[in-house]
Design a protein around this motif. Structure first.
Motif, PDB file in Angstrom:
ATOM      1  N   ARG A  73      24.978   7.788  28.922  1.00 32.62           N
ATOM      2  CA  ARG A  73      23.818   6.919  29.068  1.00 32.62           C
ATOM      3  C   ARG A  73      23.214   6.673  27.686  1.00 32.62           C
ATOM      4  O   ARG A  73      23.229   7.547  26.835  1.00 32.62           O
ATOM      5  CB  ARG A  73      22.784   7.560  30.000  1.00 32.62           C
ATOM      6  CG  ARG A  73      23.325   7.778  31.395  1.00 32.62           C
ATOM      7  CD  ARG A  73      22.306   8.379  32.336  1.00 32.62           C
ATOM      8  NE  ARG A  73      22.883   8.575  33.667  1.00 32.62           N
ATOM      9  CZ  ARG A  73      22.222   9.068  34.702  1.00 32.62           C
ATOM     10  NH1 ARG A  73      20.950   9.427  34.577  1.00 32.62           N
ATOM     11  NH2 ARG A  73      22.824   9.208  35.874  1.00 32.62           N
ATOM     12  N   ARG A  74      22.680   5.468  27.488  1.00 36.05           N
ATOM     13  CA  ARG A  74      22.135   5.159  26.166  1.00 36.05           C
ATOM     14  C   ARG A  74      20.924   4.242  26.284  1.00 36.05           C
ATOM     15  O   ARG A  74      20.825   3.418  27.201  1.00 36.05           O
ATOM     16  CB  ARG A  74      23.204   4.527  25.274  1.00 36.05           C
ATOM     17  CG  ARG A  74      23.800   3.244  25.802  1.00 36.05           C
ATOM     18  CD  ARG A  74      25.040   2.813  25.012  1.00 36.05           C
ATOM     19  NE  ARG A  74      25.612   1.575  25.551  1.00 36.05           N
ATOM     20  CZ  ARG A  74      25.328   0.358  25.082  1.00 36.05           C
ATOM     21  NH1 ARG A  74      24.499   0.214  24.066  1.00 36.05           N
ATOM     22  NH2 ARG A  74      25.881  -0.700  25.629  1.00 36.05           N
ATOM     23  N   ALA A  75      20.015   4.402  25.343  1.00 35.05           N
ATOM     24  CA  ALA A  75      18.808   3.573  25.290  1.00 35.05           C
ATOM     25  C   ALA A  75      19.168   2.195  24.743  1.00 35.05           C
ATOM     26  O   ALA A  75      19.909   2.082  23.761  1.00 35.05           O
ATOM     27  CB  ALA A  75      17.757   4.245  24.413  1.00 35.05           C
ATOM     28  N   LEU A  76      18.632   1.138  25.358  1.00 36.60           N
ATOM     29  CA  LEU A  76      18.997  -0.230  24.992  1.00 36.60           C
ATOM     30  C   LEU A  76      17.865  -1.006  24.329  1.00 36.60           C
ATOM     31  O   LEU A  76      17.965  -1.434  23.193  1.00 36.60           O
ATOM     32  CB  LEU A  76      19.465  -1.000  26.227  1.00 36.60           C
ATOM     33  CG  LEU A  76      20.719  -0.514  26.930  1.00 36.60           C
ATOM     34  CD1 LEU A  76      20.971  -1.352  28.176  1.00 36.60           C
ATOM     35  CD2 LEU A  76      21.915  -0.563  25.996  1.00 36.60           C
ATOM     36  N   HIS A  77      16.778  -1.210  25.074  1.00 39.22           N
ATOM     37  CA  HIS A  77      15.717  -2.070  24.552  1.00 39.22           C
ATOM     38  C   HIS A  77      14.415  -1.864  25.315  1.00 39.22           C
ATOM     39  O   HIS A  77      14.387  -1.244  26.382  1.00 39.22           O
ATOM     40  CB  HIS A  77      16.126  -3.552  24.627  1.00 39.22           C
ATOM     41  CG  HIS A  77      16.478  -4.039  26.007  1.00 39.22           C
ATOM     42  ND1 HIS A  77      17.778  -4.259  26.418  1.00 39.22           N
ATOM     43  CD2 HIS A  77      15.700  -4.350  27.082  1.00 39.22           C
ATOM     44  CE1 HIS A  77      17.786  -4.706  27.662  1.00 39.22           C
ATOM     45  NE2 HIS A  77      16.517  -4.752  28.092  1.00 39.22           N
ATOM     46  N   PHE A  78      13.351  -2.393  24.737  1.00 41.83           N
ATOM     47  CA  PHE A  78      12.055  -2.430  25.413  1.00 41.83           C
ATOM     48  C   PHE A  78      11.662  -3.892  25.544  1.00 41.83           C
ATOM     49  O   PHE A  78      11.829  -4.688  24.612  1.00 41.83           O
ATOM     50  CB  PHE A  78      10.985  -1.670  24.629  1.00 41.83           C
ATOM     51  CG  PHE A  78       9.744  -1.410  25.424  1.00 41.83           C
ATOM     52  CD1 PHE A  78       9.651  -0.289  26.236  1.00 41.83           C
ATOM     53  CD2 PHE A  78       8.673  -2.289  25.398  1.00 41.83           C
ATOM     54  CE1 PHE A  78       8.514  -0.047  26.998  1.00 41.83           C
ATOM     55  CE2 PHE A  78       7.529  -2.063  26.155  1.00 41.83           C
ATOM     56  CZ  PHE A  78       7.443  -0.936  26.956  1.00 41.83           C
ATOM     57  N   VAL A  79      11.129  -4.243  26.714  1.00 46.18           N
ATOM     58  CA  VAL A  79      10.764  -5.629  27.002  1.00 46.18           C
ATOM     59  C   VAL A  79       9.281  -5.846  26.685  1.00 46.18           C
ATOM     60  O   VAL A  79       8.416  -5.130  27.194  1.00 46.18           O
ATOM     61  CB  VAL A  79      11.031  -5.972  28.482  1.00 46.18           C
ATOM     62  CG1 VAL A  79      10.652  -7.429  28.762  1.00 46.18           C
ATOM     63  CG2 VAL A  79      12.493  -5.720  28.832  1.00 46.18           C
ATOM     64  N   PHE A  80       9.011  -6.836  25.832  1.00 49.00           N
ATOM     65  CA  PHE A  80       7.641  -7.226  25.493  1.00 49.00           C
ATOM     66  C   PHE A  80       7.391  -8.644  25.997  1.00 49.00           C
ATOM     67  O   PHE A  80       8.207  -9.548  25.758  1.00 49.00           O
ATOM     68  CB  PHE A  80       7.419  -7.218  23.981  1.00 49.00           C
ATOM     69  CG  PHE A  80       7.535  -5.872  23.326  1.00 49.00           C
ATOM     70  CD1 PHE A  80       6.457  -4.995  23.303  1.00 49.00           C
ATOM     71  CD2 PHE A  80       8.718  -5.483  22.730  1.00 49.00           C
ATOM     72  CE1 PHE A  80       6.557  -3.752  22.687  1.00 49.00           C
ATOM     73  CE2 PHE A  80       8.825  -4.245  22.111  1.00 49.00           C
ATOM     74  CZ  PHE A  80       7.745  -3.381  22.095  1.00 49.00           C
TER      75      PHE A  80
END
Length: 367
Positions: A73-80
Motif C-alpha cells: 500500500r502506498r500514499a498517493l495524494h491529497f485532494v484540495f
C-alpha cells in the motif's frame, strides 16, 4: 479486529491446536516468497481480515510478513478544493516549484465525489515534484461555479523540504512566517497551510507528511493501524501527536489530537492510497464487519481513453475521507501527461466564468 493484536497471548504455547470448531477458519500465512504478488489464490480465497487473523507461532515471522503485505500500500495524494485556479497554479508552480503532472476537464460531477457534492463542470489538476508512482502529490479540484470554500479545523498542513520554495516565496513576496529555525509556514490560496523546511531538495520525494486533526488520538491510531495497517513510526503522548505510514520511504500521515471536535467545513479534502486491486473487497468487508463508515462502496470509475480504476472510499472516526484505489490500473491512469501544463494554461485562458458572473452582477457561490 486489530492487525496489531494477532500475536498469541503472553505465556501461550505456540504448539497448541486450534479448537475444532475454529479449525476450518484458520488461514496460514503464505510463504514470504509469495507475498509480493498476493492474489486471491495466494490467500486461498480468504478475505484480508481472515488472512491477517491467522495465528502465527513466531511473532517475528508474522511481523515481517505483515510488513510485506502493508508495504504494497502506498500514499498517493491529497485532494484540495480550489476557488481561484489561477492563483493556485501560481502557488504550486512558481512558489513550491511543483510540476503539472496531468490536467483533465469534466462536464459533470464525479460519482465518487472527487470534486465534492457538485454536479456541474469541474476540472482536476495533479501537481507534484515527480510522478505519482513514487511521489505524494496534490489533486486540485476546481468547480467552475464555486468561488470559495469554508475551511474547517481538519487539515493542519502539508510539510515539504525545499530551500528553493522558501527562496521563491521571498522573491515573489508570497507571505511567509518563520515558525522555528529553518521552518516556515505559508498558505496556499484558500487558506491551506504549508510548512517549508529550508533545506536543499532531497533525492527522494520532498513531501514529508500530511497533518490531520483528530479528537481522540488513541481511537484514531487504532483505526489507522489496526484496521488500515499503517505502522506507528513516532508517538508523542505529551504533544498528542502520532506519525504513521505504510513504509518509511513514503509521505507520512501525522495525527494531532486537538482536544475537541473536528469540523470539516466545505473545503474538506480527501487522502488517497493505492493497494493491490485484490485487497479492495477485503478492505470494504472489514469496514462493514467493524461497523466503520463507508462513503462509497467499491465502484468502478471510467475515464474515456484511460484505464478504469476501482475505488472504495471510507471515513475515519473524525470524518476524514480516505480513498483506496486499485494500484495496477491507477499506475496506468496516473501516468504523467507531457501536455498537462499546456492543458491547464489553455483551460484557464478559456475560463470566462468570472467575467460571466461579473457581467450579470452576480458572485460565484461560496460553498
Amino acid at each position: 479486529m486489530s492487525l496489531a493484536c494477532c500475536s498469541l497471548p503472553r505465556g501461550s504455547s505456540c504448539s497448541r491446536a486450534a479448537p475444532a470448531d475454529r479449525a476450518s477458519q484458520i488461514r496460514r500465512l503464505p510463504s514470504s516468497s509469495t507475498l509480493p504478488s498476493l492474489s486471491r489464490n495466494a490467500l486461498d480465497q480468504a478475505t484480508l481480515a481472515t488472512f491477517l487473523r491467522a495465528e502465527v507461532c513466531d511473532q517475528r515471522v508474522y511481523s515481517r510478513r505483515l510488513s510485506k503485505v502493508m508495504a504494497l500500500r502506498r500514499a498517493l495524494h491529497f485532494v484540495f478544493k480550489v476557488g481561484d485556479r489561477t492563483k493556485t497554479a501560481t502557488f504550486y508552480r512558481d512558489v513550491l516549484g511543483m510540476k503539472i503532472l496531468r490536467h483533465e476537464e469534466f462536464e459533470e460531477g464525479c460519482k465518487a465525489t472527487y470534486n465534492g457534492p457538485y454536479d456541474g463542470k469541474w476540472s482536476k489538476t495533479m501537481v507534484g515534484f515527480g510522478p505519482e508512482d513514487d511521489h505524494f502529490v496534490a489533486e486540485l479540484t476546481y468547480n467552475y461555479g464555486v468561488g470559495e470554500y469554508r475551511l474547517g479545523n481538519d487539515f493542519l498542513g502539508l510539510t515539504l523540504q525545499s530551500s528553493q520554495a522558501v527562496s521563491n516565496a521571498k522573491r515573489l513576496n508570497w507571505p511567509l512566517t518563520q515558525v522555528e529555525e529553518s521552518l516556515y509556514m505559508t498558505e496556499a490560496p484558500g487558506g491551506y497551510l504549508f510548512y517549508l523546511i529550508d533545506k536543499e531538495l532531497p533525492n527522494c520525494d520532498p513531501v514529508q507528511k500530511v497533518s490531520l486533526a483528530v479528537s481522540d488520538l488513541q481511537r484514531s491510531v487504532h483505526y489507522w493501524s489496526a484496521l488500515l495497517g499503517m505502522k506507528v513510526i513516532e508517538k508523542n503522548e505529551d504533544k498528542k501527536i502520532a506519525l504513521m505510514g505504510f513504509s518509511d520511504n513514503q509521505c507520512k500521515l501525522e495525527l494531532q489530537d486537538i482536544g475537541g471536535a473536528v469540523h470539516h467545513g466545505s473545503a474538506f479534502g480527501r487522502i488517497a492510497f493505492a493497494c493491490p486491486r485484490d485487497q479492495l473487497p477485503d478492505i470494504e468487508a472489514l469496514m462493514k464487519k467493524e461497523k466503520q463508515k463507508i462513503l462509497t462502496p467499491l465502484v468502478r470509475l471510467d475515464t474515456p481513453g484511460k484505464a478504469t480504476v476501482e475505488v472504495v472510499i471510507l471515513a475515519d472516526p473524525d470524518g476524514h475521507e480516505i480513498c483506496f484505489v486499485g494500484d495496477e490500473a491507477f499506475r496506468q491512469l496516473s501516468a504523467v501527461d507531457p501536455k498537462g501544463n499546456d492543458l491547464l494554461d489553455e483551460a484557464m485562458a478559456a475560463d470566462k466564468s468570472d467575467e460571466w458572473f461579473a457581467k450579470h452582477n452576480k458572485q460565484k457561490a461560496s460553498a
